[in-house]
Structures are given as structure tokens and as C-alpha cells.
Design a protein around this motif. Structure first.
Motif, PDB file in Angstrom:
ATOM      1  N   ILE A   3       0.715  -1.034  -0.100  1.00  0.00           N
ATOM      2  CA  ILE A   3       0.035  -0.194  -0.078  1.00  0.00           C
ATOM      3  C   ILE A   3       0.830   1.023   0.118  1.00  0.00           C
ATOM      4  N   ARG A   4       0.840   2.021  -1.100  1.00  0.00           N
ATOM      5  CA  ARG A   4       1.621   3.293  -1.189  1.00  0.00           C
ATOM      6  C   ARG A   4       1.166   4.586  -0.597  1.00  0.00           C
ATOM      7  N   VAL A   5       1.672   5.149   0.634  1.00  0.00           N
ATOM      8  CA  VAL A   5       1.029   6.068   1.175  1.00  0.00           C
ATOM      9  C   VAL A   5       1.830   7.428   1.106  1.00  0.00           C
ATOM     10  N   LEU A   6       1.301   8.729   0.795  1.00  0.00           N
ATOM     11  CA  LEU A   6       1.631   9.956   0.865  1.00  0.00           C
ATOM     12  C   LEU A   6       1.347  10.505   2.461  1.00  0.00           C
ATOM     13  N   ILE A   7       2.374  11.143   3.116  1.00  0.00           N
ATOM     14  CA  ILE A   7       1.737  11.977   4.231  1.00  0.00           C
ATOM     15  C   ILE A   7       2.272  13.439   4.048  1.00  0.00           C
ATOM     16  N   VAL A   8       0.919  14.174   4.085  1.00  0.00           N
ATOM     17  CA  VAL A   8       1.107  15.784   3.998  1.00  0.00           C
ATOM     18  C   VAL A   8       0.831  16.230   5.438  1.00  0.00           C
ATOM     19  N   ASP A   9       1.748  16.864   5.980  1.00  0.00           N
ATOM     20  CA  ASP A   9       1.525  17.561   7.354  1.00  0.00           C
ATOM     21  C   ASP A   9       2.602  18.628   7.311  1.00  0.00           C
ATOM     22  N   ASP A  10       2.254  19.704   8.033  1.00  0.00           N
ATOM     23  CA  ASP A  10       3.379  20.652   8.321  1.00  0.00           C
ATOM     24  C   ASP A  10       4.286  20.815   9.176  1.00  0.00           C
ATOM     25  N   GLN A  11       3.960  19.760  10.147  1.00  0.00           N
ATOM     26  CA  GLN A  11       4.679  19.520  11.144  1.00  0.00           C
ATOM     27  C   GLN A  11       5.762  18.300  10.833  1.00  0.00           C
ATOM     28  N   ALA A  12       7.040  18.860  10.839  1.00  0.00           N
ATOM     29  CA  ALA A  12       8.189  17.607  10.293  1.00  0.00           C
ATOM     30  C   ALA A  12       8.196  16.473  11.263  1.00  0.00           C
ATOM     31  N   MET A  13       8.129  16.798  12.637  1.00  0.00           N
ATOM     32  CA  MET A  13       7.916  15.551  13.511  1.00  0.00           C
ATOM     33  C   MET A  13       6.722  14.750  13.458  1.00  0.00           C
ATOM     34  N   VAL A  14       5.834  15.095  13.074  1.00  0.00           N
ATOM     35  CA  VAL A  14       4.381  14.241  12.702  1.00  0.00           C
ATOM     36  C   VAL A  14       4.658  13.523  11.610  1.00  0.00           C
ATOM     37  N   ARG A  15       5.118  14.185  10.559  1.00  0.00           N
ATOM     38  CA  ARG A  15       5.489  13.336   9.444  1.00  0.00           C
ATOM     39  C   ARG A  15       6.416  12.296   9.488  1.00  0.00           C
ATOM     40  N   GLY A  17       7.208  10.769  12.417  1.00  0.00           N
ATOM     41  CA  GLY A  17       6.511   9.759  13.301  1.00  0.00           C
ATOM     42  C   GLY A  17       5.760   8.937  12.636  1.00  0.00           C
ATOM     43  N   PHE A  18       4.918   9.500  11.773  1.00  0.00           N
ATOM     44  CA  PHE A  18       3.906   8.776  10.901  1.00  0.00           C
ATOM     45  C   PHE A  18       4.679   7.654   9.768  1.00  0.00           C
ATOM     46  N   ALA A  19       5.903   8.362   9.430  1.00  0.00           N
ATOM     47  CA  ALA A  19       6.458   7.661   8.335  1.00  0.00           C
ATOM     48  C   ALA A  19       7.307   6.345   8.732  1.00  0.00           C
ATOM     49  N   GLY A  27       3.927  -4.496   4.101  1.00  0.00           N
ATOM     50  CA  GLY A  27       2.799  -4.382   3.112  1.00  0.00           C
ATOM     51  C   GLY A  27       2.606  -2.815   3.008  1.00  0.00           C
ATOM     52  N   ILE A  28       3.021  -2.066   3.649  1.00  0.00           N
ATOM     53  CA  ILE A  28       2.955  -0.610   3.453  1.00  0.00           C
ATOM     54  C   ILE A  28       4.168   0.069   3.287  1.00  0.00           C
ATOM     55  N   GLU A  29       4.234   1.124   2.217  1.00  0.00           N
ATOM     56  CA  GLU A  29       5.401   1.718   1.829  1.00  0.00           C
ATOM     57  C   GLU A  29       5.096   3.396   1.938  1.00  0.00           C
ATOM     58  N   VAL A  30       5.938   4.034   2.526  1.00  0.00           N
ATOM     59  CA  VAL A  30       5.728   5.486   2.605  1.00  0.00           C
ATOM     60  C   VAL A  30       6.378   6.090   1.197  1.00  0.00           C
ATOM     61  N   VAL A  31       5.903   6.463   0.371  1.00  0.00           N
ATOM     62  CA  VAL A  31       6.641   6.898  -0.959  1.00  0.00           C
ATOM     63  C   VAL A  31       6.822   8.274  -1.106  1.00  0.00           C
ATOM     64  N   ALA A  32       6.255   9.315  -0.030  1.00  0.00           N
ATOM     65  CA  ALA A  32       6.560  10.499  -0.335  1.00  0.00           C
ATOM     66  C   ALA A  32       5.848  11.225   1.003  1.00  0.00           C
ATOM     67  N   GLN A  33       6.521  12.559   1.182  1.00  0.00           N
ATOM     68  CA  GLN A  33       5.857  13.360   2.183  1.00  0.00           C
ATOM     69  C   GLN A  33       5.943  14.765   1.560  1.00  0.00           C
ATOM     70  N   ALA A  43       3.496  16.054  -5.181  1.00  0.00           N
ATOM     71  CA  ALA A  43       3.691  14.675  -4.423  1.00  0.00           C
ATOM     72  C   ALA A  43       2.875  13.690  -4.932  1.00  0.00           C
ATOM     73  N   CYS A  44       1.642  13.841  -4.832  1.00  0.00           N
ATOM     74  CA  CYS A  44       0.700  13.018  -5.290  1.00  0.00           C
ATOM     75  C   CYS A  44       0.739  12.468  -6.773  1.00  0.00           C
ATOM     76  N   ALA A  45       0.763  13.631  -7.551  1.00  0.00           N
ATOM     77  CA  ALA A  45       0.757  13.194  -9.032  1.00  0.00           C
ATOM     78  C   ALA A  45       2.018  12.603  -9.381  1.00  0.00           C
ATOM     79  N   GLU A  46       3.084  12.823  -8.516  1.00  0.00           N
ATOM     80  CA  GLU A  46       4.456  12.203  -9.066  1.00  0.00           C
ATOM     81  C   GLU A  46       4.499  10.832  -8.627  1.00  0.00           C
ATOM     82  N   SER A  47       3.987  10.661  -7.206  1.00  0.00           N
ATOM     83  CA  SER A  47       4.380   9.169  -6.410  1.00  0.00           C
ATOM     84  C   SER A  47       3.297   8.401  -6.668  1.00  0.00           C
TER      85      SER A  47
END
Length: 227
Positions: A3-15, A17-19, A27-33, A43-47
Motif C-alpha cells: 500500500i503506497r502512502v503519502l503523508i502531508v503535514d506541516d509538522q516535520a515531527m508528525v511526518r 513519526g507517521f512515516a 505491506g505498507i510503503e511511505v512513498v513521499a512526504q 507529490a501525489c501526482a508524482e508518487s
């Protein structure tokens, strides 16, 4: 396939942590932030993720506007809105825009992982602790639309839609009407198809905006007066 996941958040620590949490799961891959909504759209269009975790409040472009842009594209991903507030003015509009649900940022790690898997599988997701209260609150602000497509539903399908809109799970709906859970799933699938909706979340919004369900009414099925 992961499952390809994109994380969008303005707090670097939140990103981060989630990543770290999601990236450690099978079965989960963080493909971009991304640090804001505009970066998130790009990032969504690219990843090409399957699921986007989207913060509500961000600079440059907020999560609501970013969600609208992302979901307007061809073959869009599923979007889960993230918020620190259990009642947020943006959330109802996000559901109307097509988000598959929302979560509070302080949820347990296992719940975050489960949420990504559930939404990737095509289900909608609303945080159980606040679902009914949030929908009731923001439905009061909704402008009702002509419920023309509701006429295509059978009486049972309307009853299922009403309880779905009031936050009941398939299991709870099955228990209410003494049906098999698979039968309820079949009803939900037919409701979505007939109303031209993508998932349960859009069905909830439609039920309120069509006037089929009104905020504050008793949720017991015997009081629904569905015709």
C-alpha cells in the motif's frame, strides 16, 4: 503489492513519526512526504499513492483545498484527513469533497495502521469516538438537495442508509434488522451504485444533505419513519 502512502503535514515531527510507524509495517510503503497542501498535490501526482494522510490545517494550501485537487484528478487515491480537533469546521467539507474519512492525530499506533489498510481496501473510515457527534454537528449546516435518487432505493435500502448515516457499522445494522452481515454489505453496495457514490462516507453526507436523515433525531430504526 504494498500500500503506497503519502503523508502531508506541516509538522516535520508528525511526518517523521507517521512515516516511521507506517514504514515499519509489512505491506505498507511511505512513498513521499509533503509539508503543505501544494507540495502534497504535486507529490501525489508524482508518487501515485494509494492512500494520502492529509493534515487539515496547513500553510500555502490547506488540506481541504488540496484534497479537492487530488480527488479531481483521474484515478485518485483515497484520502484520510488528519486533525487535532474532534470537531473541526473543515472536516464536514472534507467529507463532501470526497475524503474517505478522518482520524484524530492522537490515535493509537495500531489504529493508524488499521486505518490505512481499511481505506486502501476501499472502505470508508470515521473515527468511532466522534463520528456521530461530528456528523450531527455539521449536518445542521448542510443545505439539503433534492433527494431524487433516493427514490431508486428500496425500503430496506433506505433503512440501511439511515442507520449507516447515523454511524452504525455493518455488524450493528445486521443486528438491528436480524440480517447476515454479508446481506448488509450487499445492501450498502447497491446503495452506493444506485446513488452514484464512491464509499460509505459519501453515503453519510448524501443522507443528511438529501434530508433523509435529520440531525438530532432518534437513531432507533422504529422511529425513522422510512417510507
Amino acid at each position: 503489492m504494498s500500500i503506497r502512502v503519502l503523508i502531508v503535514d506541516d509538522q516535520a515531527m508528525v511526518r517523521a513519526g507517521f512515516a516511521a510507524l507506517l514504514g515499519a509495517q509489512d505491506g505498507i510503503e511511505v512513498v513521499a512526504q509533503a509539508a503543505d497542501g501544494r507540495e502534497g498535490v504535486q507529490a501525489c501526482a508524482e508518487s501515485r499513492p494509494d492512500v494520502v494522510l492529509m493534515d487539515v490545517r496547513m500553510p500555502v494550501l490547506d488540506g481541504l483545498a488540496a484534497t479537492r485537487e487530488i480527488l479531481a484528478a483521474a484515478d485518485p487515491p483515497r484520502v484520510i484527513m488528519l486533525t487535532t480537533f474532534d470537531i473541526d469546521d473543515y472536516v464536514y467539507e472534507a467529507l463532501r469533497a470526497g475524503a474517505s474519512g478522518f482520524l484524530l492525530k492522537d490515535l493509537q499506533a495500531d489504529d493508524m495502521v488499521s486505518a490505512v489498510r481499511i481505506v486502501a481496501a476501499g472502505e470508508a473510515l470515521l473515527a468511532p469516538s466522534v463520528t456521530r457527534r461530528l456528523i450531527e454537528t455539521f449536518a445542521r449546516q448542510a443545505t439539503f438537495v433534492a433527494p431524487s435518487r433516493v427514490d431508486s432505493l428500496t425500503k430496506r435500502e433506505r433503512e440501511v442508509l439511515v442507520l449507516l448515516a447515523r454511524g452504525l457499522s455493518n455488524v450493528e445494522i445486521a443486528e438491528t434488522f436480524v440480517l447476515a452481515e454479508q446481506t448488509v454489505k450487499t445492501h450498502v453496495g447497491r446503495i452506493l451504485a444506485k446513488l452514484g457514490l464512491r464509499d460509505r462516507t459519501q453515503a453519510v453526507v448524501y443522507a443528511y444533505e438529501s434530508g433523509l436523515v435529520r440531525a438530532g433525531h432518534d437513531r432507533h430504526p422504529r422511529s425513522l419513519n422510512v417510507k
